[in-house]
Scaffold this motif. Structure first.
Motif, PDB file in Angstrom:
ATOM      1  N   ARG A  39       0.759  -1.137   0.112  1.00  0.00           N
ATOM      2  CA  ARG A  39       0.089   0.126   0.013  1.00  0.00           C
ATOM      3  C   ARG A  39       0.642   1.304  -0.115  1.00  0.00           C
ATOM      4  O   ARG A  39       1.683   1.456   0.667  1.00  0.00           O
ATOM      5  CB  ARG A  39      -1.009   0.240   1.292  1.00  0.00           C
ATOM      6  CG  ARG A  39      -1.967  -1.149   1.479  1.00  0.00           C
ATOM      7  CD  ARG A  39      -3.156  -1.091   0.704  1.00  0.00           C
ATOM      8  NE  ARG A  39      -4.162  -2.107   1.050  1.00  0.00           N
ATOM      9  CZ  ARG A  39      -4.075  -3.267   0.325  1.00  0.00           C
ATOM     10  NH1 ARG A  39      -3.566  -3.380  -0.709  1.00  0.00           N
ATOM     11  NH2 ARG A  39      -4.992  -4.089   0.625  1.00  0.00           N
ATOM     12  N   TYR A  40       0.343   2.302  -0.810  1.00  0.00           N
ATOM     13  CA  TYR A  40       1.343   3.357  -0.812  1.00  0.00           C
ATOM     14  C   TYR A  40       0.831   4.363   0.566  1.00  0.00           C
ATOM     15  O   TYR A  40      -0.327   4.155   1.126  1.00  0.00           O
ATOM     16  CB  TYR A  40       0.569   4.621  -1.968  1.00  0.00           C
ATOM     17  CG  TYR A  40       1.557   4.291  -3.158  1.00  0.00           C
ATOM     18  CD1 TYR A  40       2.829   4.585  -3.202  1.00  0.00           C
ATOM     19  CD2 TYR A  40       1.077   3.518  -4.265  1.00  0.00           C
ATOM     20  CE1 TYR A  40       3.454   4.740  -4.337  1.00  0.00           C
ATOM     21  CE2 TYR A  40       1.820   3.492  -5.680  1.00  0.00           C
ATOM     22  CZ  TYR A  40       2.994   3.968  -5.628  1.00  0.00           C
ATOM     23  OH  TYR A  40       3.714   3.737  -6.632  1.00  0.00           O
ATOM     24  N   THR A  41       1.851   4.820   1.119  1.00  0.00           N
ATOM     25  CA  THR A  41       1.498   5.658   2.209  1.00  0.00           C
ATOM     26  C   THR A  41       1.094   7.264   1.585  1.00  0.00           C
ATOM     27  O   THR A  41       1.465   7.618   0.402  1.00  0.00           O
ATOM     28  CB  THR A  41       2.529   6.017   3.370  1.00  0.00           C
ATOM     29  OG1 THR A  41       3.649   6.568   2.742  1.00  0.00           O
ATOM     30  CG2 THR A  41       3.001   4.579   3.649  1.00  0.00           C
ATOM     31  N   HIS A  42       1.004   8.362   2.643  1.00  0.00           N
ATOM     32  CA  HIS A  42       0.831   9.625   2.081  1.00  0.00           C
ATOM     33  C   HIS A  42       2.268  10.318   1.616  1.00  0.00           C
ATOM     34  O   HIS A  42       2.387  11.461   1.096  1.00  0.00           O
ATOM     35  CB  HIS A  42       0.185  10.512   2.915  1.00  0.00           C
ATOM     36  CG  HIS A  42      -1.272   9.904   3.154  1.00  0.00           C
ATOM     37  ND1 HIS A  42      -2.344   9.995   2.167  1.00  0.00           N
ATOM     38  CD2 HIS A  42      -1.775   9.195   4.203  1.00  0.00           C
ATOM     39  CE1 HIS A  42      -3.338   9.214   2.702  1.00  0.00           C
ATOM     40  NE2 HIS A  42      -3.205   8.844   3.654  1.00  0.00           N
ATOM     41  N   ALA A  43       3.288   9.906   2.451  1.00  0.00           N
ATOM     42  CA  ALA A  43       4.704  10.424   1.936  1.00  0.00           C
ATOM     43  C   ALA A  43       5.160  10.005   0.692  1.00  0.00           C
ATOM     44  O   ALA A  43       4.847   8.730   0.427  1.00  0.00           O
ATOM     45  CB  ALA A  43       5.488   9.907   3.204  1.00  0.00           C
ATOM     46  N   ALA A  44       5.387  10.717  -0.198  1.00  0.00           N
ATOM     47  CA  ALA A  44       5.964  10.349  -1.584  1.00  0.00           C
ATOM     48  C   ALA A  44       6.905   9.206  -1.528  1.00  0.00           C
ATOM     49  O   ALA A  44       7.862   9.223  -0.585  1.00  0.00           O
ATOM     50  CB  ALA A  44       6.659  11.745  -2.277  1.00  0.00           C
ATOM     51  N   ASN A  45       6.689   8.318  -2.576  1.00  0.00           N
ATOM     52  CA  ASN A  45       7.705   7.204  -2.682  1.00  0.00           C
ATOM     53  C   ASN A  45       7.889   6.176  -1.345  1.00  0.00           C
ATOM     54  O   ASN A  45       9.157   5.706  -1.154  1.00  0.00           O
ATOM     55  CB  ASN A  45       9.200   7.830  -2.893  1.00  0.00           C
ATOM     56  CG  ASN A  45       9.225   7.919  -4.555  1.00  0.00           C
ATOM     57  OD1 ASN A  45       8.683   7.156  -5.271  1.00  0.00           O
ATOM     58  ND2 ASN A  45       9.782   9.067  -4.776  1.00  0.00           N
ATOM     59  N   THR A  46       6.727   6.225  -0.519  1.00  0.00           N
ATOM     60  CA  THR A  46       6.969   5.300   0.528  1.00  0.00           C
ATOM     61  C   THR A  46       5.793   4.329   0.460  1.00  0.00           C
ATOM     62  O   THR A  46       4.690   4.400   0.259  1.00  0.00           O
ATOM     63  CB  THR A  46       7.217   5.889   1.826  1.00  0.00           C
ATOM     64  OG1 THR A  46       5.860   6.640   2.022  1.00  0.00           O
ATOM     65  CG2 THR A  46       8.259   6.749   2.000  1.00  0.00           C
ATOM     66  N   VAL A  47       6.238   3.182   0.962  1.00  0.00           N
ATOM     67  CA  VAL A  47       4.846   1.858   1.042  1.00  0.00           C
ATOM     68  C   VAL A  47       4.850   1.327   2.353  1.00  0.00           C
ATOM     69  O   VAL A  47       5.954   1.248   3.094  1.00  0.00           O
ATOM     70  CB  VAL A  47       5.137   0.833  -0.104  1.00  0.00           C
ATOM     71  CG1 VAL A  47       4.799   1.614  -1.335  1.00  0.00           C
ATOM     72  CG2 VAL A  47       6.359   0.474  -0.164  1.00  0.00           C
TER      73      VAL A  47
ATOM     74  N   HIS B  58      12.584   5.189  -2.718  1.00  0.00           N
ATOM     75  CA  HIS B  58      13.544   6.159  -3.329  1.00  0.00           C
ATOM     76  C   HIS B  58      15.214   5.548  -3.003  1.00  0.00           C
ATOM     77  O   HIS B  58      15.959   5.462  -3.925  1.00  0.00           O
ATOM     78  CB  HIS B  58      13.516   7.420  -2.486  1.00  0.00           C
ATOM     79  CG  HIS B  58      14.802   8.346  -2.481  1.00  0.00           C
ATOM     80  ND1 HIS B  58      15.110   8.932  -3.826  1.00  0.00           N
ATOM     81  CD2 HIS B  58      15.516   8.788  -1.913  1.00  0.00           C
ATOM     82  CE1 HIS B  58      15.982   9.593  -3.661  1.00  0.00           C
ATOM     83  NE2 HIS B  58      16.738   9.466  -2.372  1.00  0.00           N
ATOM     84  N   ASP B  59      15.455   4.962  -1.829  1.00  0.00           N
ATOM     85  CA  ASP B  59      16.709   4.525  -1.690  1.00  0.00           C
ATOM     86  C   ASP B  59      16.573   2.817  -1.390  1.00  0.00           C
ATOM     87  O   ASP B  59      17.495   2.363  -0.819  1.00  0.00           O
ATOM     88  CB  ASP B  59      17.449   5.403  -0.496  1.00  0.00           C
ATOM     89  CG  ASP B  59      16.764   5.416   0.467  1.00  0.00           C
ATOM     90  OD1 ASP B  59      15.623   4.922   0.782  1.00  0.00           O
ATOM     91  OD2 ASP B  59      17.064   6.358   1.520  1.00  0.00           O
TER      92      ASP B  59
END
Length: 313
Positions: free
Chosen positions: A70-78, A95-96
């Motif tokens: 699931r995506y969270t609301h922070a960009a590029n985090t799940v 991202h990293d």
């Protein structure tokens, strides 16, 4: 462009991606609709660009496996659940490719995971017969509910309440701010011994709840009164596979894949089937979701398919 029966009937597979060697167990569109991320039983996480229609990158979770991404609301985090070694939920920076946090607590496999639509809260349901409430900023569980059976759970679109489906026979609604006081509403359904509930979803307008089963039918329920509005059937699921059912973003239509690679679509108001689309999938369509922002949807077996309408209605 508005979704109508005709537009839905006109959808065709625009692209098929064969990035996976095993079934895709979950995928999730980003809130902007620009990307979709998938988790698979082959331990891979694939990120797709919806606008360019191509895979962007692949990450692996070899040690713990990956499910319910699931995506969270922070960009590029799940966040995602594990299907090997332990039952910890993991919070990953794409991202990293580094873990930001772990959420231990469940003692059996996590079978439901829902991110709050408004903040950093999320809920998880497990075969250990518990539902846990979490906050992305803390590894500690913020709330714990013990249930009588296998749970399915989801937030409503406002993020103020969540629903828990318990034992495949009742839906309980909880206020997030006071869920320790117990449910403020309980809807009892006819218990069907032939199958189990596999997911619970709210429509975007918050008025409907969709209960998917591992049998050959779905139930559409009034989210305020708990009345079953429609039961949808007539699609193939003889092996008891978990097939994802979804609403269209306008809350008007309900869709589910089937064992034979076809997608069935119903009008939620009339209860009539409006389309059967052939995705030429090689296996059961385990995942199916409409893009939240664009006129496209995706379906998956071990392959991922992107669909587009072929008429302007």
């Amino acid at each position: 462009m508005k979704l109508t029966d005709n537009v839905l009937r006109s959808f065709r597979v625009a692209k098929v991606f064969r990035e996976n060697s095993d079934k895709i167990n979950c995928f999730d569109f980003s809130p902007t609709g620009e990307t979709v991320i998938s988790s698979s039983d082959d331990d891979s996480i694939v990120l797709y660009d919806c606008q360019e229609g191509k895979p962007k990158r692949t990450l692996y979770s070899k040690k713990y496996g990956v499910d319910l991404i699931r995506y969270t609301h922070a960009a590029n985090t799940v966040v995602y659940s594990s299907n090997k070694i332990d039952d910890t939920i993991r919070y990953l920076s794409l991202h990293d490719n580094k873990y930001i946090r772990y959420f231990p607590g469940h003692s059996k496999r996590v079978v439901a995971l829902s991110m709050s639509p408004v903040d950093d809260a999320f809920i998880s349901g497990s075969l250990d017969k518990t539902i846990r409430l979490w906050d992305l900023r803390s590894p500690n569980c913020q709330g714990l509910m013990h249930l009588q059976g296998k749970p399915v759970c989801s937030f409503d679109p406002e993020g103020l309440i969540f629903a828990a489906g318990v034992n495949s026979e009742m839906v309980k609604l909880y206020d997030l701010r006071s869920f320790d006081k117990g449910p403020f509403a309980t809807f009892k359904m006819n218990y069907d011994r032939t199958c189990e509930w596999t997911s619970l979803k709210f429509s975007n307008d918050g008025k409907l709840i969709l209960l998917a089963t591992n049998g050959g039918f779905l139930r559409l329920v009034d989210a305020f009164k708990g009345a079953v509005l429609h039961t949808f059937g007539g699609y193939n699921n003889s092996k008891g596979v978990t097939l994802e059912a979804s609403f269209t973003p306008d809350s008007q239509f309900i869709m589910i894949g089937s064992e034979d690679g076809k997608i069935h679509v119903w009008n939620g108001e009339s209860g009539m089937k409006v389309a059967v689309l052939d995705g030429k999938h090689t296996g059961p369509i385990t995942c199916l979701q409409f893009n939240p922002k664009f006129m496209t949807f995706a379906s998956a077996c071990s392959n991922m398919a992107f669909w587009l309408p072929t008429i302007d209605d």
